[in-house]
Write a protein that holds these residues in place. Structure first.
Motif, PDB file in Angstrom:
ATOM      1  N   TYR A 120       0.597  -1.028   0.119  1.00  0.00           N
ATOM      2  CA  TYR A 120      -0.218   0.035   0.007  1.00  0.00           C
ATOM      3  C   TYR A 120       0.629   1.460   0.202  1.00  0.00           C
ATOM      4  O   TYR A 120       0.388   2.052  -0.725  1.00  0.00           O
ATOM      5  N   TRP A 121       2.434   0.998   0.627  1.00  0.00           N
ATOM      6  CA  TRP A 121       2.884   2.192   0.775  1.00  0.00           C
ATOM      7  C   TRP A 121       3.572   2.790  -0.638  1.00  0.00           C
ATOM      8  O   TRP A 121       3.820   3.692  -0.805  1.00  0.00           O
TER       9      TRP A 121
ATOM     10  N   HIS B 261      -0.468   3.434  -3.240  1.00  0.00           N
ATOM     11  CA  HIS B 261      -1.699   4.223  -2.256  1.00  0.00           C
ATOM     12  C   HIS B 261      -2.897   3.565  -3.113  1.00  0.00           C
ATOM     13  O   HIS B 261      -3.341   4.463  -3.090  1.00  0.00           O
ATOM     14  N   ARG B 262      -3.308   2.155  -3.657  1.00  0.00           N
ATOM     15  CA  ARG B 262      -4.292   1.090  -3.795  1.00  0.00           C
ATOM     16  C   ARG B 262      -4.592   1.041  -3.145  1.00  0.00           C
ATOM     17  O   ARG B 262      -3.706  -0.752  -2.707  1.00  0.00           O
TER      18      ARG B 262
ATOM     19  N   TYR C  65      -6.800  -0.158   7.579  1.00  0.00           N
ATOM     20  CA  TYR C  65      -6.536   1.092   6.637  1.00  0.00           C
ATOM     21  C   TYR C  65      -8.249   1.803   7.109  1.00  0.00           C
ATOM     22  O   TYR C  65      -8.303   2.955   6.460  1.00  0.00           O
TER      23      TYR C  65
END
Length: 144
Positions: A76-77, A80-81, A126
């Motif tokens: 994710y880092w 970003h999706r 998240y």
């Protein structure tokens, strides 16, 4: 740079999962591979949960969860999706378990489930973070 870090982490996962003995790797820094060109793919579907009620089995599965939780964070880092994180995560989880069949290890679908607990934990964090951000934004618009 983020992609490089994620790629190195995935490489580390593959080394840990395909080495002949994780114990020897961690305890004696001995890295060895034993390739099996014709594995039994039916082993992938063996449920070995009942056969290993000891603490070592528990520790190994906790290791799966933690290792793959970190993988989800890193994916994710880098992307970003959430959908891409999930897709890449599942590809790595299935690939590592299938690869183990070729390296005389016990690749199991059950271990993909344990890996997925790490993804579920990431998704819960998240979503919790997203709710906190929305609540924080709604508070900043409030006039007292």
């Amino acid at each position: 740079m983020r992609t490089f870090i994620v790629t190195c982490y995935i490489g580390m996962i593959f080394i840990f999962t395909c080495t002949e003995s994780l114990f020897l790797l961690l305890q004696e820094q001995k890295l060895s591979f034993q390739f099996n060109a014709s594995p039994s793919f039916s082993d992938f579907f063996i449920n070995d949960l009942i056969n290993h009620p000891d603490i070592t089995y528990f520790n190994q599965k906790a290791g799966h969860i933690i290792c793959f939780f970190i993988l989800a964070l890193l994916l994710y880092w880098a992307s970003h999706r959430v959908w891409l994180t999930t897709l890449l995560f599942l590809i790595v989880a299935f690939s590592t378990e299938l690869a183990q069949l070729f390296f005389s290890r016990s690749g199991r679908l059950l271990d993909v489930f344990y890996d997925s607990i790490g993804l579920t934990m990431f998704l819960a964090f998240y979503l919790f973070y997203q709710v906190i951000v929305v609540l924080d934004r709604s508070d900043s618009y409030r006039v007292d």
